[in-house]
Design an enzyme around this catalytic site. Structure first.
Site, short mmCIF file in Angstrom:
data_model
loop_
_atom_site.label_atom_id
_atom_site.label_comp_id
_atom_site.label_asym_id
_atom_site.label_seq_id
_atom_site.Cartn_x
_atom_site.Cartn_y
_atom_site.Cartn_z
N LYS A 1 36.05 53.80 34.81
CA LYS A 1 35.61 52.59 34.25
C LYS A 1 34.16 52.38 33.92
O LYS A 1 33.79 53.20 33.42
CB LYS A 1 36.22 51.73 35.42
CG LYS A 1 37.42 51.88 35.92
CD LYS A 1 38.17 50.76 36.78
CE LYS A 1 39.55 51.31 37.22
NZ LYS A 1 40.21 50.38 38.00
N GLU B 1 43.57 46.64 32.81
CA GLU B 1 42.24 45.84 32.62
C GLU B 1 42.09 45.68 31.06
O GLU B 1 41.59 44.67 30.92
CB GLU B 1 40.90 46.73 33.33
CG GLU B 1 41.14 46.62 34.84
CD GLU B 1 40.59 47.88 35.51
OE1 GLU B 1 39.63 48.59 34.91
OE2 GLU B 1 40.78 47.95 36.49
N SER C 1 44.83 52.96 43.73
CA SER C 1 44.34 53.60 45.19
C SER C 1 44.59 54.94 45.67
O SER C 1 45.06 55.16 46.70
CB SER C 1 44.72 52.31 46.26
OG SER C 1 44.22 51.07 45.91
N GLY D 1 38.73 54.23 41.79
CA GLY D 1 37.71 54.30 42.85
C GLY D 1 37.15 55.59 43.55
O GLY D 1 36.12 56.02 43.41
P1 PGA Z 1 42.06 52.58 41.61
O1 PGA Z 1 42.43 52.38 39.95
O2 PGA Z 1 42.29 54.18 41.86
O3 PGA Z 1 40.49 52.18 41.95
O4 PGA Z 1 43.02 51.75 42.32
C1 PGA Z 1 43.08 53.20 39.34
C2 PGA Z 1 43.14 52.87 37.94
O5 PGA Z 1 42.80 51.55 37.63
O6 PGA Z 1 43.10 53.60 36.86
#
Ligand code: PGA
Length: 253
Positions: free
Chosen positions: A11, A99, A215, A237
């Protein structure tokens, strides 16, 4: 055999030097990925050259872009095209992350155009789908995800679809620490494959990699990835922590 993929989605995180340090740490570990296993790093666009340099010599490690414009070139200040990414050696582009859909108003129709732009240049879209919490609570996730797939992918030929990777990411699990249980992931991944099979036939559907995102971390990757229809993960993350992402790559089946 379907590809099993650990994809990092950084990201809009890290400075250039932090990115270099993270990659150095990750690559300290020896990996011997099988022929059908890949580690893909969707990094911020300015870090692509550095990432390519760091990953060179590591078999089955690839850099990806997080988004692209739907046009090849032109007067679109601030945008980057799939063609430009391909010219830098980028072969995978994440398309339709939730997003992008939410904060940049990317519609199913626009995403269909972006998918075309990526495929036309011979690259692979990592196409994201997934439902918000209210839809999950109403038990309507299957219809919601099927509609996303139909609207943005079903204009493709079977041959084109074979170059698409799908990432199922329930919005309620992204960045929240709430992961879909492995049963929930398997259930909807199997459903996605059924939707693809209904349109393209089982043989094609069986070749499409479907990643789970939301997650994913070292502690749950083995169980998630061991599910029959879960072909790896798209990881936010935890991909920013070298030890975590190393373990996630090693959790590929
Ligand atoms: P996350 O994000 O592992 O932080 O939940 C996953 C993603 O948005 O691709």
């Amino acid at each position: 055999m379907r590809k099993q993929i650990a994809a990092a989605n950084w990201k809009m995180n890290l400075t250039l030097s932090e990115a270099g340090t993270l990659l150095d740490e990750l690559l300290k570990t020896p990996y011997s990925l099988k022929e059908n296993q890949e580690a893909i790093f969707a990094v911020p666009a300015p870090y692509i050259p550095l990432t390519i340099e760091k990953l060179s010599g590591n078999n089955n490690f690839f850099v990806a872009a997080q988004n692209c414009h739907q046009k090849t070139s032109g007067a679109y200040t601030g945008e980057v095209s799939a063609t430009m990414f391909a010219s830098m050696g980028v072969k995978h582009i994440v398309i339709g992350h939730s997003e992008r859909r939410e904060y940049f108003m990317e519609s199913d129709a626009l995403l269909a155009e972006k998918v075309d732009a990526v495929l036309t240049i011979g690259s692979t879209p990592i196409f994201c789908c997934g439902e918000p919490l209210a839809i999950r609570e109403a038990g309507a996730q299957n219809d919601f995800v099927a509609e996303q797939l139909k609207s943005s992918l079903f204009h493709l030929s079977a041959e084109q679809l074979l170059n698409v990777v799908i990432a199922y990411e329930p919005i309620w699990a992204i960045g929240t620490g709430k992961t879909a249980s492995s049963e929930q992931a398997q259930e909807i991944h199997a459903f996605i494959r059924t939707v693809l099979a209904a349109k393209y036939g089982q043989a094609i559907a069986d070749q499409i990699s479907i990643l789970y995102g939301g997650s994913v971390k070292a502690a749950n990757a083995v169980e998630l990835f061991s599910q029959k229809d879960v072909d790896g993960g798209l990881v936010g993350g935890a991909s920013l922590i070298a030890t975590e992402f190393t373990a996630i790559i090693k959790a590929l089946k």
